[in-house]
Scaffold this motif. Structure first.
Motif, short mmCIF file in Angstrom:
data_model
loop_
_atom_site.label_atom_id
_atom_site.label_comp_id
_atom_site.label_asym_id
_atom_site.label_seq_id
_atom_site.Cartn_x
_atom_site.Cartn_y
_atom_site.Cartn_z
N LEU A 27 -8.14 3.76 -3.58
CA LEU A 27 -9.14 4.49 -2.80
C LEU A 27 -9.35 5.74 -2.78
CD1 LEU A 27 -11.83 3.64 -0.98
CD2 LEU A 27 -10.58 3.66 0.99
N GLN A 28 -10.11 6.54 -3.25
CA GLN A 28 -10.35 7.83 -3.29
C GLN A 28 -11.25 8.26 -2.19
OE1 GLN A 28 -8.37 10.48 -4.97
NE2 GLN A 28 -9.57 11.91 -3.76
N MET A 29 -10.83 9.17 -1.23
CA MET A 29 -11.99 9.21 -0.01
C MET A 29 -12.01 10.82 -0.01
SD MET A 29 -12.32 7.86 3.69
CE MET A 29 -12.53 6.18 3.02
N ASN A 30 -13.15 11.42 -0.14
CA ASN A 30 -13.23 12.97 -0.09
C ASN A 30 -13.90 13.16 1.26
OD1 ASN A 30 -11.89 13.43 -2.54
ND2 ASN A 30 -13.80 12.96 -3.32
N SER A 31 -13.97 14.63 1.63
CA SER A 31 -14.82 14.96 2.94
C SER A 31 -14.33 14.28 4.06
CB SER A 31 -16.37 15.04 2.64
OG SER A 31 -16.51 15.72 1.47
N LEU A 32 -13.11 14.04 4.39
CA LEU A 32 -12.47 13.22 5.45
C LEU A 32 -13.00 13.70 6.69
CD1 LEU A 32 -8.87 12.58 4.15
CD2 LEU A 32 -10.74 11.09 4.38
N LYS A 33 -13.30 12.65 7.56
CA LYS A 33 -13.88 13.01 8.94
C LYS A 33 -12.79 12.16 9.96
CE LYS A 33 -18.40 12.35 7.17
NZ LYS A 33 -19.75 11.60 7.27
N PRO A 34 -12.86 12.93 11.23
CA PRO A 34 -11.84 12.26 12.30
C PRO A 34 -12.05 11.04 12.63
CG PRO A 34 -12.47 14.48 12.97
CD PRO A 34 -13.23 14.34 11.65
N GLU A 35 -13.20 10.57 12.18
CA GLU A 35 -13.78 8.91 12.33
C GLU A 35 -13.21 8.03 11.21
OE1 GLU A 35 -15.86 11.77 12.60
OE2 GLU A 35 -17.88 11.39 11.90
N ASP A 36 -12.63 8.80 10.47
CA ASP A 36 -12.11 7.93 9.26
C ASP A 36 -10.55 7.55 9.53
OD1 ASP A 36 -13.45 10.16 6.73
OD2 ASP A 36 -14.04 8.08 7.24
N GLU A 52 0.64 -1.23 0.12
CA GLU A 52 -0.09 0.21 -0.03
C GLU A 52 0.90 1.25 -0.04
OE1 GLU A 52 -2.42 -2.70 3.12
OE2 GLU A 52 -0.39 -1.93 3.18
N SER A 53 0.41 2.36 -0.40
CA SER A 53 0.96 3.78 -0.41
C SER A 53 -0.03 4.75 -0.31
CB SER A 53 1.85 3.83 -1.67
OG SER A 53 0.97 3.72 -2.62
N GLY A 54 0.07 5.55 0.24
CA GLY A 54 -0.58 6.98 0.39
C GLY A 54 -0.75 7.05 2.11
N GLY A 55 -1.97 7.76 2.53
CA GLY A 55 -2.18 7.79 3.64
C GLY A 55 -1.46 9.02 4.39
N GLY A 56 -1.35 9.06 5.67
CA GLY A 56 -0.70 9.92 6.54
C GLY A 56 -1.64 11.09 7.12
N LEU A 57 -1.08 12.15 7.38
CA LEU A 57 -1.66 13.13 8.46
C LEU A 57 -2.64 13.88 7.42
CD1 LEU A 57 -2.50 14.37 10.93
CD2 LEU A 57 -0.45 15.68 10.87
N LEU A 58 -3.92 13.96 7.43
CA LEU A 58 -4.79 14.76 6.62
C LEU A 58 -5.76 15.50 7.57
CD1 LEU A 58 -5.51 11.59 4.37
CD2 LEU A 58 -4.04 13.65 3.91
N TRP A 109 -3.34 -10.04 2.11
CA TRP A 109 -3.54 -8.57 2.81
C TRP A 109 -2.23 -7.77 2.90
CZ3 TRP A 109 -7.94 -7.20 5.29
CH2 TRP A 109 -8.84 -8.20 5.31
N GLY A 110 -2.41 -6.64 2.75
CA GLY A 110 -1.11 -5.80 2.94
C GLY A 110 -0.79 -5.47 4.01
N GLN A 111 0.17 -4.90 4.56
CA GLN A 111 0.92 -4.46 5.87
C GLN A 111 -0.05 -3.32 6.39
OE1 GLN A 111 2.06 -3.32 3.09
NE2 GLN A 111 2.61 -1.08 3.57
N GLY A 112 -0.76 -2.55 5.73
CA GLY A 112 -1.40 -1.68 6.28
C GLY A 112 -0.77 -0.16 6.23
N THR A 113 -1.64 1.01 6.16
CA THR A 113 -1.02 2.31 6.13
C THR A 113 -1.79 3.04 7.07
OG1 THR A 113 -0.26 4.02 4.50
CG2 THR A 113 -2.33 2.86 3.96
N GLN A 114 -1.26 3.80 7.82
CA GLN A 114 -2.05 4.62 8.83
C GLN A 114 -2.56 6.12 8.03
OE1 GLN A 114 -2.51 4.17 12.46
NE2 GLN A 114 -3.95 5.96 11.95
N VAL A 115 -3.79 6.15 8.41
CA VAL A 115 -4.44 7.41 7.98
C VAL A 115 -4.92 8.00 9.29
CG1 VAL A 115 -6.66 8.37 6.81
CG2 VAL A 115 -5.05 6.66 5.69
N THR A 116 -4.43 9.29 9.33
CA THR A 116 -4.92 10.37 10.66
C THR A 116 -5.45 11.50 10.25
OG1 THR A 116 -3.18 9.28 11.91
CG2 THR A 116 -4.07 11.09 12.63
N VAL A 117 -6.91 11.63 10.40
CA VAL A 117 -7.52 12.71 10.28
C VAL A 117 -7.81 13.51 11.40
CG1 VAL A 117 -9.70 13.83 8.93
CG2 VAL A 117 -8.81 11.43 8.26
N SER A 118 -6.95 14.85 11.25
CA SER A 118 -6.95 15.75 12.44
C SER A 118 -6.39 17.12 12.02
CB SER A 118 -6.00 15.16 13.38
OG SER A 118 -5.94 15.91 14.58
N SER A 119 -7.03 18.22 12.84
CA SER A 119 -6.69 19.52 12.45
C SER A 119 -5.65 19.85 13.47
CB SER A 119 -7.88 20.42 12.78
OG SER A 119 -8.50 20.37 13.81
#
Length: 121
Positions: free
Chosen positions: A80-89, A6-12, A111-121
Motif C-alpha cells: 500500500l502506497q499512500m501519499n499526501s498523508l493527513k492526520p486522519e490517516d 506487515e512492515s512499514g508505517g511509523g511516525l510520518l 489477518w496480520g497483526q497490524g502496524t501503527q501509522v501515525t501522521v503528525s507534525s
C-alpha cells in the motif's frame, strides 16, 4: 494456516508518504483477494483498499487518488502506497487476505497483526 507479516508505517509527517508491505506465508494453495484495513480506538475496522488476483483494485473514497494498492502474486505480497498523508490517516493498518490452503477447499480469512501509522507534525 497462513501468516501475514506487515512492515512499514511509523511516525510520518502530514503531506508525506507511506509504503506498507505484507507478506503471506504458510501452506498457501491460492490467494484470492488481498486488502488493507485500518482501525482507530473506539471505531470499527474500515476497509482502505482491496486488490484481486487479477489486479483489480478498489479504494475507499477518502484515500482514492492518493493511494495505490499492488501485489506480487509470485511472492504472495501486497503493498500500500499512500501519499499526501493527513492526520486522519492515523490508525493501525491491518493486512488481510482470503486464501485456500493445501488440503482444504475452503476459502478462509486471514489477518496480520497490524502496524501503527501515525501522521503528525
Amino acid at each position: 494456516q497462513v501468516q501475514l507479516v506487515e512492515s512499514g508505517g511509523g511516525l510520518l509527517q502530514p503531506g508525506g508518504s507511506l509504503r506498507l508491505s505484507c507478506a503471506a506465508s504458510g501452506s498457501i494453495f491460492s490467494i484470492n483477494v488481498m486488502a488493507w484495513y485500518r482501525q482507530t480506538p473506539g471505531k470499527k475496522r474500515e476497509l482502505v483498499a482491496t486488490i484481486n488476483s487479477d489486479g483489480t483494485a478498489n479504494y475507499r473514497d477518502s484515500v482514492k487518488g492518493r493511494s495505490t494498492i499492488s501485489r506480487d502474486n509470485a511472492k504472495n505480497t501486497v503493498f500500500l502506497q499512500m501519499n499526501s498523508l493527513k492526520p486522519e490517516d492515523t490508525a493501525i493498518y491491518y493486512c488481510y487476505c482470503a486464501a485456500v490452503i493445501y488440503g482444504s477447499s475452503a476459502l478462509r480469512d486471514y489477518w496480520g497483526q497490524g502496524t501503527q501509522v501515525t501522521v503528525s507534525s
